[in-house]
Motif scaffolding. Structure first.
Motif, PDB file in Angstrom:
ATOM      1  N   ALA A  40       0.833  -1.209   0.000  1.00  0.00           N
ATOM      2  CA  ALA A  40       0.000   0.000   0.000  1.00  0.00           C
ATOM      3  C   ALA A  40       0.869   1.262   0.000  1.00  0.00           C
ATOM      4  N   ASP A  41       1.916   1.262   0.822  1.00  0.00           N
ATOM      5  CA  ASP A  41       2.825   2.423   0.860  1.00  0.00           C
ATOM      6  C   ASP A  41       3.509   2.635  -0.482  1.00  0.00           C
ATOM      7  N   LEU A  42       3.996   1.550  -1.073  1.00  0.00           N
ATOM      8  CA  LEU A  42       4.684   1.664  -2.357  1.00  0.00           C
ATOM      9  C   LEU A  42       3.740   2.104  -3.467  1.00  0.00           C
ATOM     10  N   ALA A  43       2.499   1.642  -3.423  1.00  0.00           N
ATOM     11  CA  ALA A  43       1.514   2.079  -4.416  1.00  0.00           C
ATOM     12  C   ALA A  43       1.270   3.583  -4.287  1.00  0.00           C
ATOM     13  N   GLN A  44       1.107   4.060  -3.054  1.00  0.00           N
ATOM     14  CA  GLN A  44       0.914   5.498  -2.845  1.00  0.00           C
ATOM     15  C   GLN A  44       2.128   6.288  -3.328  1.00  0.00           C
ATOM     16  N   ASP A  45       3.315   5.792  -3.012  1.00  0.00           N
ATOM     17  CA  ASP A  45       4.543   6.472  -3.455  1.00  0.00           C
ATOM     18  C   ASP A  45       4.630   6.511  -4.982  1.00  0.00           C
ATOM     19  N   THR A  46       4.167   5.450  -5.623  1.00  0.00           N
ATOM     20  CA  THR A  46       4.161   5.406  -7.087  1.00  0.00           C
ATOM     21  C   THR A  46       3.260   6.504  -7.645  1.00  0.00           C
ATOM     22  N   PHE A  47       2.071   6.635  -7.106  1.00  0.00           N
ATOM     23  CA  PHE A  47       1.151   7.659  -7.598  1.00  0.00           C
ATOM     24  C   PHE A  47       1.635   9.070  -7.258  1.00  0.00           C
ATOM     25  N   ILE A  48       2.359   9.209  -6.168  1.00  0.00           N
ATOM     26  CA  ILE A  48       2.949  10.515  -5.850  1.00  0.00           C
ATOM     27  C   ILE A  48       3.985  10.876  -6.915  1.00  0.00           C
ATOM     28  N   ARG A  49       4.758   9.905  -7.341  1.00  0.00           N
ATOM     29  CA  ARG A  49       5.739  10.163  -8.411  1.00  0.00           C
ATOM     30  C   ARG A  49       5.037  10.597  -9.695  1.00  0.00           C
ATOM     31  N   VAL A  50       3.911   9.953 -10.003  1.00  0.00           N
ATOM     32  CA  VAL A  50       3.145  10.332 -11.196  1.00  0.00           C
ATOM     33  C   VAL A  50       2.603  11.749 -11.028  1.00  0.00           C
ATOM     34  N   LEU A  51       2.118  12.049  -9.830  1.00  0.00           N
ATOM     35  CA  LEU A  51       1.596  13.386  -9.550  1.00  0.00           C
ATOM     36  C   LEU A  51       2.676  14.442  -9.741  1.00  0.00           C
ATOM     37  N   VAL A  52       3.838  14.209  -9.178  1.00  0.00           N
ATOM     38  CA  VAL A  52       4.937  15.173  -9.271  1.00  0.00           C
ATOM     39  C   VAL A  52       5.432  15.299 -10.715  1.00  0.00           C
ATOM     40  N   ALA A  53       5.512  14.192 -11.415  1.00  0.00           N
ATOM     41  CA  ALA A  53       5.986  14.208 -12.799  1.00  0.00           C
ATOM     42  C   ALA A  53       4.958  14.802 -13.761  1.00  0.00           C
ATOM     43  N   ARG A  54       3.709  14.861 -13.319  1.00  0.00           N
ATOM     44  CA  ARG A  54       2.615  15.418 -14.122  1.00  0.00           C
ATOM     45  C   ARG A  54       2.481  14.692 -15.462  1.00  0.00           C
ATOM     46  N   THR A  55       2.539  13.373 -15.428  1.00  0.00           N
ATOM     47  CA  THR A  55       2.496  12.573 -16.651  1.00  0.00           C
ATOM     48  C   THR A  55       1.197  11.805 -16.833  1.00  0.00           C
ATOM     49  N   ALA A  56       0.260  11.949 -15.911  1.00  0.00           N
ATOM     50  CA  ALA A  56      -0.954  11.127 -15.943  1.00  0.00           C
ATOM     51  C   ALA A  56      -1.724  11.270 -17.247  1.00  0.00           C
ATOM     52  N   SER A  57      -1.761  12.462 -17.809  1.00  0.00           N
ATOM     53  CA  SER A  57      -2.585  12.681 -19.005  1.00  0.00           C
ATOM     54  C   SER A  57      -1.957  12.131 -20.279  1.00  0.00           C
ATOM     55  N   SER A  58      -0.655  11.867 -20.273  1.00  0.00           N
ATOM     56  CA  SER A  58       0.016  11.454 -21.509  1.00  0.00           C
ATOM     57  C   SER A  58       0.369   9.968 -21.554  1.00  0.00           C
ATOM     58  N   LEU A  59      -0.103   9.195 -20.617  1.00  0.00           N
ATOM     59  CA  LEU A  59       0.286   7.792 -20.558  1.00  0.00           C
ATOM     60  C   LEU A  59      -0.426   6.956 -21.610  1.00  0.00           C
ATOM     61  N   GLN A  60       0.377   6.231 -22.386  1.00  0.00           N
ATOM     62  CA  GLN A  60      -0.171   5.319 -23.384  1.00  0.00           C
ATOM     63  C   GLN A  60      -0.367   3.918 -22.795  1.00  0.00           C
ATOM     64  N   GLN A  61       0.558   3.521 -21.932  1.00  0.00           N
ATOM     65  CA  GLN A  61       0.508   2.209 -21.284  1.00  0.00           C
ATOM     66  C   GLN A  61       0.651   2.430 -19.782  1.00  0.00           C
ATOM     67  N   PRO A  62      -0.435   2.790 -19.107  1.00  0.00           N
ATOM     68  CA  PRO A  62      -0.334   3.167 -17.692  1.00  0.00           C
ATOM     69  C   PRO A  62       0.197   2.059 -16.784  1.00  0.00           C
ATOM     70  N   ARG A  63      -0.190   0.826 -17.009  1.00  0.00           N
ATOM     71  CA  ARG A  63       0.281  -0.246 -16.124  1.00  0.00           C
ATOM     72  C   ARG A  63       1.781  -0.479 -16.272  1.00  0.00           C
ATOM     73  N   HIS A  64       2.267  -0.388 -17.486  1.00  0.00           N
ATOM     74  CA  HIS A  64       3.706  -0.527 -17.710  1.00  0.00           C
ATOM     75  C   HIS A  64       4.446   0.608 -17.002  1.00  0.00           C
ATOM     76  N   TYR A  65       3.962   1.817 -17.134  1.00  0.00           N
ATOM     77  CA  TYR A  65       4.582   2.982 -16.493  1.00  0.00           C
ATOM     78  C   TYR A  65       4.549   2.849 -14.973  1.00  0.00           C
ATOM     79  N   LEU A  66       3.407   2.455 -14.437  1.00  0.00           N
ATOM     80  CA  LEU A  66       3.270   2.298 -12.988  1.00  0.00           C
ATOM     81  C   LEU A  66       4.180   1.198 -12.452  1.00  0.00           C
ATOM     82  N   THR A  67       4.271   0.083 -13.167  1.00  0.00           N
ATOM     83  CA  THR A  67       5.140  -0.998 -12.684  1.00  0.00           C
ATOM     84  C   THR A  67       6.616  -0.614 -12.778  1.00  0.00           C
ATOM     85  N   THR A  68       6.978   0.184 -13.766  1.00  0.00           N
ATOM     86  CA  THR A  68       8.363   0.644 -13.866  1.00  0.00           C
ATOM     87  C   THR A  68       8.721   1.492 -12.653  1.00  0.00           C
TER      88      THR A  68
END
Length: 171
Positions: A40-68
């Motif tokens: 749960a902590d790592l999942a939250q940290d992952t989404f925080i990274r996405v939030l900071v990077a501001r990349t949510a709107s441009s993701l073509q393969q979100p699961r691949h990006y999230l797992t990376t």
């Protein structure tokens, strides 16, 4: 699109990404760390990274990006725990009278983790030579013998290691 419209759109994309993939990501992470709290902590940290990077709107393969991102965070977690365990092992081997206070232990552990992050960017051979000279106190000649390289090569690796540490320290 105005600045506030852009913020709203970014928020909407991030919310949709979280809604659509957070449960899946936590499940994926549960297979790696030892417990669901870490997942749960790592999942939250992952989404925080996405939030900071501001990349949510441009993701073509979100699961691949999230797992990376999550895979890197898992590696960081294991590395941090390994450093912490090594430090605790050393503490356990010391007599209680010599054991540092909790505050001192926390400061030492924080320093060790910073050093580990700093040395992480070095190649394996450079890191080995750098640590042998800096921590083990080997002369350049002894390090050259140990690693079967020339003294000039030892100097080059040491210079590279020092420069890397200086650059990391500036960040």
């Amino acid at each position: 699109m105005s600045g506030s419209d852009t913020e709203v759109a970014h928020h909407d994309h991030l919310h949709a990404l979280y809604r659509d993939h957070s449960s899946w990501l936590r499940g994926w992470l549960r297979k790696r760390p030892s417990n669901s709290a870490d997942a749960a902590d790592l999942a939250q940290d992952t989404f925080i990274r996405v939030l900071v990077a501001r990349t949510a709107s441009s993701l073509q393969q979100p699961r691949h990006y999230l797992t990376t991102i999550a895979r890197g965070l898992v590696i960081d977690l294991y590395r941090r725990r390994s450093v912490e365990q090594a430090y605790l092992d050393v503490l356990m081997s010391r007599p209680e009278v010599q054991a540092p206070s909790a505050e001192t232990r926390a400061m030492i552990l924080e320093s060790l983790l910073a050093i580990d992050r700093m040395l992480d960017g070095l190649g394996q051979r450079t890191r080995q030579i750098f640590l042998a000279v800096q921590l083990d106190g080997l002369t350049y000649e002894k390090a050259a013998e140990r690693f079967d390289v020339s003294v000039t090569t030892v100097r080059k690796h040491l210079a590279k290691g020092l420069m890397h540490c200086l650059l990391m320290d500036e960040e």
